[in-house]
Enzyme design. Structure first.
Site, PDB file in Angstrom:
ATOM      1  CE  LYS A  60     -21.603  -0.680  30.782  1.00 35.37           C
ATOM      2  NZ  LYS A  60     -21.194  -0.651  32.205  1.00 35.37           N
ATOM      3  CG  ASP A 116     -21.063  -4.231  33.497  1.00 39.36           C
ATOM      4  OD1 ASP A 116     -20.556  -5.344  33.758  1.00 39.36           O
ATOM      5  OD2 ASP A 116     -20.391  -3.228  33.202  1.00 39.36           O
ATOM      6  CE  LYS A 153     -16.981  -4.795  35.009  1.00 34.52           C
ATOM      7  NZ  LYS A 153     -18.020  -3.777  34.738  1.00 34.52           N
ATOM      8  CG  ASP A 163     -19.160 -14.304  46.834  1.00 36.67           C
ATOM      9  OD1 ASP A 163     -18.644 -15.238  47.482  1.00 36.67           O
ATOM     10  OD2 ASP A 163     -19.621 -13.277  47.364  1.00 36.67           O
ATOM     11  CB  THR A 167      -9.354  -1.944  30.548  1.00 35.35           C
ATOM     12  OG1 THR A 167     -10.539  -1.365  31.064  1.00 35.35           O
ATOM     13  CG2 THR A 167      -9.687  -2.898  29.431  1.00 35.35           C
ATOM     14  NE  ARG A 209     -17.350   8.862  29.748  1.00 32.66           N
ATOM     15  CZ  ARG A 209     -16.138   8.699  30.251  1.00 32.66           C
ATOM     16  NH1 ARG A 209     -15.601   9.623  31.007  1.00 32.66           N
ATOM     17  NH2 ARG A 209     -15.463   7.589  29.995  1.00 32.66           N
TER      18      ARG A 209
END
Ligand code: C5P
Length: 242
Positions: free
Chosen positions: A39, A66, A68, A71, A130, A221
């Site tokens: 990603k 990614d 996002k 518009d 989130t 991570r």
């Protein structure tokens, strides 16, 4: 092609949250054969653009782009057309851009894939970030609770031709119920048992998330910070066989 169909490792997409192209490419090389894809997000793309993307993609793993997009419909469709030559396996838009934006996004992805002779990428919706809770939604005029809003956006996205949703582990069940079996659920907030949780608030183990219905696990991570990232990724894939 279903990235979830063959081997459990295909479900794992490793988030490379860095601006360092050489480090990202090196990690992608190390992870080849141990994860389903990589990603790349806003941080990486804003710093390195399409050239940086291509450098990582050269290592041969599918890419989840990614960015996002959010518009007006025409601009989102244009952005999708602009990244289409990169042939990401999946990319994200915000479902809160509304029905017309989502329909135009799905249409642009389909048309561009045909034009370039690529497999159509999955167009994946982001529902409620989130980082937002119920009081944040209230502050922007959304009176419904977070789970209700996620379920509403999942069902709407499905109706508009969107292929799936990014959701937190605790939203898997409600998103699946709202949008059905074919809808792809892309789930971050994953931590192997015993791993450092870091800043994630609500985590789930890889196996629990897949058992709950996740199609793709976004894991950063626990893999990227491991002494041996490929071994860490393989251990996660093994844990899915239990
Ligand atoms: O390192 P870690 O496993 O926490 O990385 C998770 C990845 O998923 C990061 O790229 C993060 O931005 C992304 N993500 C998330 N939570 C969301 C949406 C995306 O952690 N709700």
């Amino acid at each position: 092609m279903q990235p979830t169909a063959s081997h459990p490792k295909e479900r794992i997409y490793c988030a490379l949250d860095t601006v360092d192209v050489a480090a990202a490419a090196k990690l992608a090389r190390k992870l080849k054969g141990t994860v389903g894809g990589i990603k790349l997000g806003l941080e990486f793309y804003c710093a390195n653009g399409a050239d940086g993307y291509k450098r990582v993609a050269e290592e041969g793993l599918p890419i989840f782009l990614d960015l996002k997009f959010h518009d007006i419909p025409n601009t989102v469709a244009g952005a999708i057309r602009a990244v289409a030559p990169l042939a990401p396996k999946l990319f994200t838009i915000h479902t809160q851009g509304g029905p017309e934006m989502m329909r135009r996004a799905a249409e642009a992805a389909r048309e561009e894939a045909e034009k370039h002779g690529h497999t159509k990428p999955w167009v994946i919706g982001v529902s409620v970030l989130t980082s937002l809770d119920g009081s944040d939604l209230n502050a922007i005029g959304v009176r419904d609770a977070v789970p209700d809003q996620v379920a509403r956006l999942a069902a709407l996205a499905k109706d508009c031709g969107i292929d799936g949703l990014v959701c937190s582990p605790k939203e898997i069940t409600l998103a699946r119920a709202a949008a059905g079996a074919d809808f792809k659920l892309i789930v971050p907030g994953i931590r192997p048992a015993g791993a450092v949780i870091g800043d994630q608030k609500r985590v789930m183990t890889p196996l629990d998330a897949v058992t709950a219905g996740a199609d793709v696990l976004v894991i950063g991570r626990p893999i990227t910070q491991a002494d041996d990232p490929a071994a860490a990724a393989m251990a996660i894939a093994e844990s899915l066989n239990a």
